[in-house]
Design a protein around this motif. Structure first.
Motif, PDB file in Angstrom:
ATOM      1  N   LEU A  59     -34.971 -24.833  10.787  1.00 36.94           N
ATOM      2  CA  LEU A  59     -33.612 -24.578  10.311  1.00 36.94           C
ATOM      3  C   LEU A  59     -32.573 -25.267  11.196  1.00 36.94           C
ATOM      4  O   LEU A  59     -31.564 -25.781  10.710  1.00 36.94           O
ATOM      5  N   GLU A  81     -31.883 -22.032   0.330  1.00 37.29           N
ATOM      6  CA  GLU A  81     -31.327 -20.805  -0.226  1.00 37.29           C
ATOM      7  C   GLU A  81     -32.384 -19.713  -0.321  1.00 37.29           C
ATOM      8  O   GLU A  81     -32.062 -18.562  -0.588  1.00 37.29           O
ATOM      9  N   ALA A  88     -36.224 -16.204   9.783  1.00 43.63           N
ATOM     10  CA  ALA A  88     -35.197 -16.675   8.854  1.00 43.63           C
ATOM     11  C   ALA A  88     -34.247 -15.552   8.476  1.00 43.63           C
ATOM     12  O   ALA A  88     -33.026 -15.737   8.437  1.00 43.63           O
ATOM     13  N   PHE A 120     -30.736 -15.906   6.436  1.00 46.00           N
ATOM     14  CA  PHE A 120     -31.247 -16.591   5.256  1.00 46.00           C
ATOM     15  C   PHE A 120     -31.976 -15.600   4.346  1.00 46.00           C
ATOM     16  O   PHE A 120     -32.609 -14.658   4.815  1.00 46.00           O
TER      17      PHE A 120
END
Length: 273
Positions: free
Chosen positions: A190, A202, A214, A219
């Motif tokens: 990331l 997404e 994440a 996220f």
């Protein structure tokens, strides 16, 4: 289309749910370590709440169907197949939404020997639906804590799915990687996207540190988790993991194929072969 009844029967027959190979002793040990904030079981999650062992046991009974009896301390642990089916439905709904908007996705696994095929089929289906399957930081080194100490491993992608491997052990792209709980691979992936200015995912799909790491960074993340992986279910309870699917994450790789077919059917996606 695989029916819900057929899926439930398969979960039990393959011991993905019902009495599973994960032992009660291993699950309770993980709850004790999580309560003590041991990073080995936090998987990159920084819990907001104060999770005592009894709280974790109650949560896992609710989310997975393990016994809520603290006196039950040995033998195989148990996953309620109805909870697995319900979570797979929610998992499929997330896939359907990301496919509808053709949003970028990132997939990664700490269980490449067992779950690579499951995620690779999802990656193909999402790519065929118009999603960009991201593969950032390929070949970058990751300093991962192992039982042998900190080892530098390489971030690699196989059929669109991230994993780590010992450098030089297998050529890039081979379907053999290392088992890991570390959130560092997803953080590096990331971070590389953010530094390059490329679109961020997404949806992150995976297990262990890929989901919790994440989710901790904000996220949208969904994944699979065993009874000794309380971090994903805590993350779900606290709103940082969108979906945690309870199942045994260590059975034969081909046993996950009906689950892949089920979620793709429910998501309205083709397998992408």
């Amino acid at each position: 289309m695989l029916s819900t009844g057929a899926l439930r029967a398969h979960l039990l027959a393959a011991r993905l749910a019902g009495p599973v190979a994960t032992s009660r002793e291993d699950s309770l040990r993980s709850y004790r370590l999580f309560a003590a904030r041991d990073p080995r079981v936090l998987l990159g999650l920084d819990p907001e709440g104060c999770w005592a062992e009894r709280d974790l046991l109650a949560l896992m009974a609710d989310r997975c169907g393990v016994s809520a009896d603290p006196a039950h301390v040995s033998g195989p642990d148990t996953i309620d197949p109805e909870r697995t089916v319900a979570a797979l439905e929610a998992f499929a709904a997330r896939l359907r939404e990301v496919a509808r908007t053709r949003a970028p996705v990132l997939l990664g696994t700490g269980h490449p020997h067992r779950l690579l095929g499951f995620y690779a089929t999802l990656a193909r289906a999402l790519s065929a639906a118009g999603c960009v399957v991201l593969t950032p930081a390929q070949g970058w080194g990751v300093d991962v804590a192992t039982r042998f100490g900190v080892r530098t491993q390489c971030l690699d992608y196989v059929q669109g799915v991230a994993l780590v491997r010992e450098p030089g052990v297998r050529p890039s792209g081979s379907a053999t990687g290392a088992h890991t709980h570390s959130p560092l691979p997803v953080r590096i992936a990331l971070g590389a996207l953010a530094e390059s200015g490329r679109p961020l995912p997404e949806l992150v799909i995976g297990d262990h540190g890929w989901v919790c790491g994440a989710g901790q960074l904000g996220f949208d993340a969904i994944g699979l988790a065993d009874t000794d992986d309380p971090a994903l279910f805590v993350g779900e309870a606290e709103g940082r993991v969108a979906v945690a699917v309870p199942l045994d994450d260590g059975v034969r790789s081909d046993y996950y194929r009906p689950l892949t077919r089920y979620v793709l059917d429910r998501a309205g996606l083709a397998a992408g072969d």
